[in-house]
Design an enzyme around this catalytic site. Sequence first.
Site, short mmCIF file in Angstrom:
data_model
loop_
_atom_site.label_atom_id
_atom_site.label_comp_id
_atom_site.label_asym_id
_atom_site.label_seq_id
_atom_site.Cartn_x
_atom_site.Cartn_y
_atom_site.Cartn_z
N LYS A 109 0.85 -1.20 0.00
CA LYS A 109 0.00 0.00 0.00
C LYS A 109 0.89 1.25 0.00
CE LYS A 109 -3.64 2.36 2.46
NZ LYS A 109 -4.43 2.49 3.67
N GLU A 161 10.82 -4.62 3.91
CA GLU A 161 10.88 -6.06 3.61
C GLU A 161 10.46 -6.31 2.17
OE1 GLU A 161 9.40 -4.62 6.15
OE2 GLU A 161 9.70 -5.74 8.02
N GLY A 221 -4.55 -2.06 5.15
CA GLY A 221 -3.86 -3.23 4.58
C GLY A 221 -4.54 -4.54 4.94
N ARG A 222 -4.88 -4.71 6.22
CA ARG A 222 -5.43 -6.00 6.65
C ARG A 222 -6.89 -6.19 6.25
NH1 ARG A 222 -3.89 -2.67 10.64
NH2 ARG A 222 -5.43 -1.88 12.11
N GLU A 244 -3.54 -6.64 15.36
CA GLU A 244 -3.07 -5.34 14.87
C GLU A 244 -4.19 -4.31 14.99
OE1 GLU A 244 0.19 -4.98 11.77
OE2 GLU A 244 -1.47 -4.18 10.62
N HIS A 278 -3.31 -32.44 19.04
CA HIS A 278 -2.12 -33.17 19.52
C HIS A 278 -1.02 -32.20 19.91
CE1 HIS A 278 -3.84 -36.98 18.12
NE2 HIS A 278 -4.42 -36.20 17.22
N LYS A 280 10.19 -0.53 13.52
CA LYS A 280 10.69 -0.30 12.15
C LYS A 280 11.70 0.83 12.16
CE LYS A 280 6.40 -1.30 9.60
NZ LYS A 280 5.41 -0.69 8.73
O1 F6P Z 1 2.87 -4.57 9.75
C1 F6P Z 1 2.54 -3.23 9.65
C2 F6P Z 1 1.92 -2.90 8.36
O2 F6P Z 1 1.82 -1.52 8.35
C3 F6P Z 1 0.57 -3.57 8.14
O3 F6P Z 1 -0.48 -2.89 8.71
C4 F6P Z 1 0.49 -3.63 6.66
O4 F6P Z 1 -0.48 -4.52 6.27
C5 F6P Z 1 1.90 -4.06 6.34
O5 F6P Z 1 2.70 -3.33 7.26
C6 F6P Z 1 2.35 -3.83 4.92
O6 F6P Z 1 2.24 -2.51 4.53
P1 F6P Z 1 2.32 -2.08 3.00
O7 F6P Z 1 1.17 -2.68 2.29
O8 F6P Z 1 2.30 -0.58 2.99
O9 F6P Z 1 3.62 -2.60 2.46
#
Ligand code: F6P
Length: 543
Positions: free
Chosen positions: A204, A210, A265-266, A351, A382, A508
């Site tokens: 987003k 990452e 995002g979620r 979150e 289990h 972060k």
């Molecule tokens: O983990 C934190 C977060 O901000 C989430 O809320 C989000 O889904 C994820 O990082 C990825 O963010 P982006 O879609 O901006 O890469």
Amino acid sequence: MPTSTAAWQALTAHYQATANIHMRELFAADPQRFDTMHETLHGLLFDYSKNRISEETLTLLCNLAEEIGLGSQMQAMKNGAKINTGENRAALHTALRLPENAEPVLVDGENILPKIHLELDRALAFAESIINGVHTGTTGKRITDFVHIGIGGSDLGPQVCVQSLKAYRKNVAVHFVSNADDAEIARTLAVLDPETTVFCIASKSFGTPETLLNAHAARNWYRDAGLPESGISRHFCAISSNVDTARNFGIPADRVFAMFDWVGGRYSVWSAIGLPVMVAVGETRFRELLRGAHAMDEHFFNTPFRRNIPVLMALLHVWYNNFHLSDGHTVVPYSHDMRRFPSWLNQLDMESCGKSRTAGGQPVAVSTGGIVFGEEGVNCQHAYFQLLHQGTRLIPCDFIVPMTTPHRVGHQHRFTVANAFAQAEALMRGKTQTEAEAELANQSEAECTALAPQKTFPGNRPSNSFLIDKISPFNLGMLLAAYEHKIFVQGTIWNINPFDQWGVEYGKMLAKTIEPELNLGHEPKHDSSTNGLIRFYRDCQER
Ligand code: F6P
């Protein structure tokens, strides 16, 4: 504040009066209990009768929802009010699954439905062109693999859908890469052919490190294969609300699919973030997923609280979290294909509701959120189920059980279903000392005396059961949307904003400081623990 409502006070007194009532007694007293404590919706059965509640509990919980003003908050969300106050945004994931001809939804005076459907149609057309071989690689070969690079909400939603809908899979293999640990991208790339692979960079913000690390690794891998720079447009696409930065990465405008800032995002799998799902199962099935979610929205927005599935799910959670002081919540899909569901819910719930300030910035009055975890059934039986049955903690459980599977290996499915039902029954009933002793009737008296206490189960452990006829796109859409709404209701009752996540940002930020320090010669200036960790890393690199 929820605690200042009359309903909260009444619930506190009610809890004290009823805390010791066993569900065995409740079932014995009312043989119709299941009839009045389950709901059905388009083939979904939601059984919540195995909870430590009576009709009075439900009335009081619904009163709480009324007093808090849940109804007007639901309308505010639906109509695009900026309920995500921390980010001054609407939370309009429900608009993403509205039909194109629905009543307009306005954001800052603009109807967003045409934009939504434009992006949806673009993404679906691209997915179909990959599936049917019209979109080929730069050397003309058919695309065989689609790699979705994203993390958190840009990964878990599509991942749970692609995996759950395996039975509907088309001819393109869909892979997910999220972790910055290079093992994941390295192993994924190792089995792929650059001429037949499309990468999708899903972020987003288009600023998540990452995701960008993995995106650069993928682009380097493509270049190292000697394929032309001009072919990037055939092998890379992006999904982002930061369209310009995605273009700067080298992805042409017609391969960038827009996300909107009013979807978190979620909550975003219903947007272009669903592209890997579209590639995996095709347009028709993806539209069924949207229709399922929309059906749950209709139910949520139009059903009285007492019969409203997501509202009941949330109120039960509040009942355990805030009155019974439960220690967590577990979700168990009795389906191997749905095994990522707990991870998806873990982010969605924790979150969203892991907040200790109200939406207005005050300390919260009550405990919020909850520890949400899970594992596929029957495997979890289990593993951690011993603690659910005989431990000292109260952990309500959601069982999700498909009634059929496309595979017909012996009677394995029937066995799996029987286990789900049996676990719920065992959690509810428990086993008394007398029952345990009766089981040990053939043993010596000494053995019986020693073993019977070990074999008793307290029972009275709550669970909900969600039964679906099969894991279809429609049913999956309904389920995911039900949990989204549950989280929203919980957040509303606790007076927190479930749509922001500032807590993730601090770590972060510190990582940005520490990363360059891992390479520097000078002494790190943190606490002694962090300094020690940094030094150990450096020593290992030198060795
Ligand atoms: O983990 C934190 C977060 O901000 C989430 O809320 C989000 O889904 C994820 O990082 C990825 O963010 P982006 O879609 O901006 O890469």
